[in-house]
Design an enzyme around this catalytic site. Structure first.
Site, mmCIF file in Angstrom:
data_model
loop_
_atom_site.group_PDB
_atom_site.id
_atom_site.type_symbol
_atom_site.label_atom_id
_atom_site.label_comp_id
_atom_site.label_asym_id
_atom_site.label_seq_id
_atom_site.Cartn_x
_atom_site.Cartn_y
_atom_site.Cartn_z
ATOM 1 N N GLY B 12 0.664 -1.248 0.010
ATOM 2 C CA GLY B 12 -0.042 0.206 0.023
ATOM 3 C C GLY B 12 0.725 1.306 0.029
ATOM 4 O O GLY B 12 2.120 1.201 0.191
ATOM 5 N N GLY B 13 0.141 2.345 -0.027
ATOM 6 C CA GLY B 13 0.896 3.657 -0.007
ATOM 7 C C GLY B 13 1.137 4.335 1.190
ATOM 8 O O GLY B 13 0.988 3.483 2.392
ATOM 9 N N LYS B 18 -1.342 0.186 6.521
ATOM 10 C CA LYS B 18 -1.061 -1.226 5.999
ATOM 11 C C LYS B 18 -0.603 -1.714 7.500
ATOM 12 O O LYS B 18 -0.798 -3.201 7.815
ATOM 13 C CB LYS B 18 0.277 -1.188 5.408
ATOM 14 C CG LYS B 18 0.194 -0.412 4.011
ATOM 15 C CD LYS B 18 1.702 -0.343 3.286
ATOM 16 C CE LYS B 18 2.588 0.457 4.112
ATOM 17 N NZ LYS B 18 2.446 2.006 4.120
ATOM 18 N N ALA B 37 11.359 -5.235 13.386
ATOM 19 C CA ALA B 37 11.184 -3.921 13.207
ATOM 20 C C ALA B 37 12.581 -3.592 12.080
ATOM 21 O O ALA B 37 13.686 -4.001 12.506
ATOM 22 C CB ALA B 37 11.268 -2.798 14.250
ATOM 23 N N HIS B 53 3.847 3.765 16.542
ATOM 24 C CA HIS B 53 3.701 2.202 16.349
ATOM 25 C C HIS B 53 3.816 1.147 17.544
ATOM 26 O O HIS B 53 2.844 0.364 17.811
ATOM 27 C CB HIS B 53 4.516 1.489 15.153
ATOM 28 C CG HIS B 53 4.140 2.136 13.785
ATOM 29 N ND1 HIS B 53 3.287 1.113 13.045
ATOM 30 C CD2 HIS B 53 4.032 3.217 13.028
ATOM 31 C CE1 HIS B 53 2.919 1.794 12.016
ATOM 32 N NE2 HIS B 53 3.382 3.168 11.873
ATOM 33 N N ASP B 87 7.808 -5.252 9.242
ATOM 34 C CA ASP B 87 7.551 -4.129 9.082
ATOM 35 C C ASP B 87 8.428 -2.892 9.094
ATOM 36 O O ASP B 87 8.938 -2.624 9.952
ATOM 37 C CB ASP B 87 6.163 -3.479 10.173
ATOM 38 C CG ASP B 87 5.647 -2.463 9.489
ATOM 39 O OD1 ASP B 87 5.789 -1.569 8.592
ATOM 40 O OD2 ASP B 87 4.326 -2.151 10.328
#
Lengths: 175, 175, 175
Positions: B12-13, B18, B37, B53, B87
């Site tokens: 995704g952008g 996401k 991470a 996050h 991620d």
């Protein structure tokens, strides 16, 4: 086969697998295959990319160059029973803009040719309008023209697919 | 559970949701959760983003850093019954390119690890190839490598989703 | 009609056919039509674009300008039985950022208004987060805020569609 064969627009981002998807569509085709290449080998990077694409295609393909005039080569190749792959509209538009040709006329002629020809046509194009508005004037104009071209070509095609991560999403289905 | 768990790529952008989508997938998981991470806190902006996050994730997660070597930490964490969230691939690729590591080797090792591990794996990646071709050479190379990575990781995953405005479009469904 | 009418977010790239799609949705509407324009005619290019959009819309539309305060005009127009088109959120966000207004507050007020009003609301927005991360700080911040806005507006809408090449992909369906 006296009916017109379907026309497909394959849209997607950089290195998303657009050309691979287009070549897959050709695999089961039994008639002649023509590849209309719009890329000019401006630099080493591009020359290398063209070479890699050619290696991937088999000897079954005839390759035709169409840097500026695209409508006529398309009309010549996409006869009944033929399969024509145009890769890609984005580079062709770049060529047309850089040559200072009339881009509206060029797009209209292309759209008319796609609508007229009886052969199977697959066109590959980049979606370039999903990032930040570019500061550069020419880039902004290119982005607009590219969006307009995709919309007009999409309207005349029977099938439109969007490729991301090598996978197709169907935007428009034939029949 | 002796079968391999499914592997998911979330594409995704910027700020499309996401990571949220990835964390949702983990909510009903009963085994251990590992967050790999790839972000380095280069500046305040990034440090703040990492902090936000982390706050959103519960204490159920163990966090592992993987700036450059991603395949081995993934193999270590994604054991049978485990859930591993990576991620994101885009930052990892940036790290690999800036460190002048061999990017082809790095991608191949990652793809092999995804294919091998028995645990549930979710990988988050940015789609960056849908804007105007960048003028900057490194940006252009990065854009190509990112597209290639998404395509290769997408091919080895069982499920691929594209997120826009926080909402998923399915590109590939498991089974 | 005592129930709330549905709210739709139309997302897409430059010249993808977002506005046309929005206007199509209005065609069969029998009540009053309001167009909330967020564009300022900064330059000739923009003035020309606004003029073309206006010509395409029929006399059935009332046009309201909303450069900075969007929530109140939306509340005023989207009464029971009314159809309101907001075109577009991306330009509105640009205006809010350039005027150094509090962007979080502005988005929250907009989202609350969309949730409250009984009328049919269609909002057009650009997806700008699918290109390379911009080097320019303001562009990067804009890209993040735009992504966040699309996600938050998408969450409060009943229907979300993504337009490419003039064709809609459904991300969220009403009911």
């Amino acid at each position: 086969m006296s009916d017109k064969a379907i026309k497909t627009l394959i849209l997607g981002g950089a290195r998303s697998g657009k050309s691979r998807h287009a070549e897959l569509l050709a695999e089961s085709w039994e008639g002649p295959l023509t590849f209309i290449a719009t890329a000019q080998a401006h630099d080493e990077e591009m020359a290398e990319r063209i070479r890699r694409h050619q290696e991937r295609r088999s000897d079954r393909w005839e390759t035709v160059g169409a840097m500026l005039d695209l409508a006529q080569p398309l009309r010549d190749a996409a006869t009944e029973g033929a399969f024509v792959l145009v890769d890609c509209l984005t580079l062709w538009l770049t060529n047309v803009l850089l040559a200072e040709r009339n881009v509206e006329t060029a797009i209209s002629e292309l759209v008319a040719a796609i609508g007229d020809v009886p052969g199977r046509v697959v066109l590959v194009s980049n979606e370039v309008g999903l990032g930040i508005v570019p500061e550069n004037d020419l880039a902004r104009r290119f982005r607009d023209v590219a969006g307009e071209t995709n919309r007009r070509v999409g309207a005349v095609c029977d099938e439109v697919v969007f490729i991301a991560a090598g996978l197709p999403m169907t935007l428009k289905s034939p029949g």
